[in-house]
Design a protein around this motif. Structure first.
Motif, short mmCIF file in Angstrom:
data_model
loop_
_atom_site.label_atom_id
_atom_site.label_comp_id
_atom_site.label_asym_id
_atom_site.label_seq_id
_atom_site.Cartn_x
_atom_site.Cartn_y
_atom_site.Cartn_z
N GLY A 85 4.18 3.37 16.21
CA GLY A 85 4.17 2.07 16.78
C GLY A 85 4.06 1.00 15.90
N ASP A 86 2.93 -0.17 15.88
CA ASP A 86 2.74 -1.21 15.08
C ASP A 86 1.38 -0.75 14.50
N LYS A 87 1.02 0.49 14.38
CA LYS A 87 -0.02 0.77 13.25
C LYS A 87 0.23 1.50 11.94
N PHE A 88 -0.23 1.29 11.05
CA PHE A 88 -0.09 1.55 9.65
C PHE A 88 -1.06 2.78 9.67
N PRO A 89 -0.22 4.04 9.25
CA PRO A 89 -0.86 5.43 9.48
C PRO A 89 -1.84 5.72 8.23
N LEU A 90 -1.88 5.07 7.19
CA LEU A 90 -2.76 5.45 6.27
C LEU A 90 -3.80 4.44 5.48
N LEU A 91 -4.93 4.98 5.20
CA LEU A 91 -5.92 3.93 4.58
C LEU A 91 -6.00 4.47 3.10
N VAL A 249 -0.04 17.24 -2.45
CA VAL A 249 -0.52 17.45 -1.34
C VAL A 249 0.72 17.28 -0.36
N SER A 250 0.95 18.05 0.60
CA SER A 250 1.94 17.90 1.61
C SER A 250 1.28 18.49 2.82
N CYS A 251 1.12 17.37 3.68
CA CYS A 251 0.40 17.94 5.06
C CYS A 251 0.98 17.04 6.20
N PRO A 252 0.90 17.28 7.38
CA PRO A 252 1.44 16.55 8.42
C PRO A 252 1.08 14.84 8.30
N TYR A 253 0.29 14.45 7.61
CA TYR A 253 -0.38 13.10 7.83
C TYR A 253 0.07 12.29 6.44
N PHE A 254 0.35 13.01 5.45
CA PHE A 254 0.96 12.20 4.09
C PHE A 254 1.41 13.27 2.99
N ASN A 255 1.95 12.89 2.10
CA ASN A 255 2.50 13.53 1.14
C ASN A 255 2.27 12.73 -0.36
N THR A 256 1.63 13.36 -1.02
CA THR A 256 1.23 12.88 -2.24
C THR A 256 1.69 13.57 -3.60
N SER A 273 10.71 6.67 5.02
CA SER A 273 9.09 6.11 5.03
C SER A 273 9.07 5.02 4.03
N PHE A 274 8.02 4.32 4.26
CA PHE A 274 7.53 3.35 3.19
C PHE A 274 6.99 4.54 2.08
N PHE A 275 6.90 3.66 0.69
CA PHE A 275 6.29 4.64 -0.32
C PHE A 275 5.18 3.87 -1.07
N ILE A 276 3.88 4.30 -1.42
CA ILE A 276 2.73 3.70 -1.97
C ILE A 276 2.50 4.01 -3.12
N TYR A 277 2.35 3.44 -4.29
CA TYR A 277 2.12 3.65 -5.50
C TYR A 277 0.81 3.19 -5.77
N MET A 278 -0.07 4.07 -6.32
CA MET A 278 -1.45 3.65 -6.78
C MET A 278 -1.26 3.97 -8.30
N CYS A 279 -1.84 2.89 -9.27
CA CYS A 279 -1.78 3.03 -10.67
C CYS A 279 -3.14 3.52 -11.09
N LEU A 319 0.87 7.47 -12.01
CA LEU A 319 0.90 6.87 -10.47
C LEU A 319 0.63 8.18 -9.64
N LEU A 320 0.06 7.77 -8.50
CA LEU A 320 0.28 8.39 -7.32
C LEU A 320 0.95 7.80 -6.30
N GLU A 321 1.96 8.63 -6.09
CA GLU A 321 3.06 8.23 -5.12
C GLU A 321 2.99 8.93 -3.51
N VAL A 322 2.88 8.12 -2.76
CA VAL A 322 2.58 8.60 -1.42
C VAL A 322 3.57 8.13 -0.21
N TYR A 323 3.85 9.03 0.64
CA TYR A 323 4.79 8.62 1.77
C TYR A 323 4.41 9.34 2.85
N VAL A 324 4.61 9.17 4.35
CA VAL A 324 4.41 9.90 5.42
C VAL A 324 5.77 10.35 5.98
#
Length: 324
Positions: A85-91, A249-256, A273-279, A319-324
């Motif tokens: 819904g309108d919740k972001f799934p990751l912190l 890591v690939s799990c039901p909650y996120f892939n990194t 999915s959105f993608f997140i990059y942590m440098c 980078l760490l590359e993250v999606y759901v």
């Protein structure tokens, strides 16, 4: 679809003072703080009361919640929007432990929903920096029953049955719900987790705050949330091949994935999915939808799901590359 106004989005970090925090987030990752005990930098958060605020571009000043309400699947991806819904799934966080964190664990989705109306808290750590001989505690060093665990807890000898792992930069750990763990003194990590702030603290080294108070423990809640039968599969082995996404890591909650960038990469998003990059080292430029953003070491950026193609440019960055 509102993607004509979407672009690579940065947020103002939410800095958290902690009894165990230090100064590495400021000194190594350039976080803006005068405090001497910043323990966490919440890079992207939809936790109630701690919602991230956009710091760049046309949407500057808007909250992550505002974006989710307006853009919905264009931010999350259509499938993710159906689920969350309108919740972001990751912190998404960086954590600096100047002292040992408390020994703790997180409940699973079922327990967290029943007790706290929350998601559980499956998470992973990537060690960004570690002082010499610093440790993480993950799991037990022997077969442990609830009876053995409670005996050691009562006698304050819990550390005798815990598994200490010496760590260095790049070491990666997958922390499933129910696993006892902590970050040791001298370790700074990037943490990717479900959107949840539910932690059961079982031992806090008997330390007190400036006013002589001990922090609350949650042993009554923790005992049936610990999984005593978990295998020792928490260390993550991954490839470091340059200029491709190396799955960690690939799990039901996120892939990194681990992504070492030494040239220009043309990326296609076909994941819904959105993608997140942590440098975590160096600096990259990310260009999408006519917008270009620089992401330096210690910074995090969100690419909305509607951005189907983008370019990453760097001579030398990790980078760490993250999606759901």
């Amino acid at each position: 679809m509102n993607n004509e106004t979407l672009y690579p989005i940065k947020f103002t970090p939410i800095l958290k003072e902690k009894i165990w925090g230090g100064q590495k987030l400021r000194e190594i990752l350039n976080k803006n703080s005068e405090s001497s005990n910043i323990g966490e930098s919440w890079e992207i958060s939809d936790v109630e009361g701690d919602t991230s605020i956009v710091s760049n571009g046309l949407l500057k000043g808007k909250s992550l919640k505002d974006l989710l309400l307006k853009f919905k699947g264009d931010i999350l991806g259509e499938k993710n929007h159906e689920v969350f819904g309108d919740k972001f799934p990751l912190l998404i966080k960086f954590i600096d432990a100047k002292q040992d964190l408390s020994i703790q664990l997180h409940p699973n989705d079922e327990i967290a929903a029943k007790r706290h109306n929350s998601f559980g808290k499956t998470e992973m750590w990537y060690v960004v920096q570690a002082d010499e001989n610093s440790n993480l505690i993950v799991g037990f060093n022997q077969k442990v029953t609830p009876e053995i665990y409670l005996k050691h807890l009562k006698e304050k000898t819990l550390t005798e049955i815990l598994n200490f792992d010496k760590v260095s930069e790049g070491d990666t750990y997958f922390i499933e719900v129910g696993r006892v763990h902590t970050i040791g003194a001298g370790v700074m990590v990037a943490e990717i987790q479900q959107t949840s702030d539910i932690t059961y603290r079982v031992y806090d080294w008997d330390r007190v705050d400036d006013e002589g108070n001990k922090r609350e423990l949650h042993n009554d809640l923790a005992i049936d949330a610990i999984d005593f039968d978990m295998p020792d599969n928490f260390r993550v082995n991954y490839s470091k091949e340059e200029n491709i996404s190396n799955e960690m890591v690939s799990c039901p909650y996120f892939n990194t994935s681990y992504l070492k960038v030494t040239e220009t990469l043309d990326k296609l998003n076909n994941k819904d999915s959105f993608f997140i990059y942590m440098c975590t080292s160096g600096e990259v430029e990310i260009e999408a939808n006519g917008f270009t953003e620089t992401v330096a070491k210690g910074e995090t950026i969100l690419l909305p799901a509607a951005l189907k193609s983008y370019q990453i440019r760097s001579k030398n960055a990790t980078l760490l590359e993250v999606y759901v």
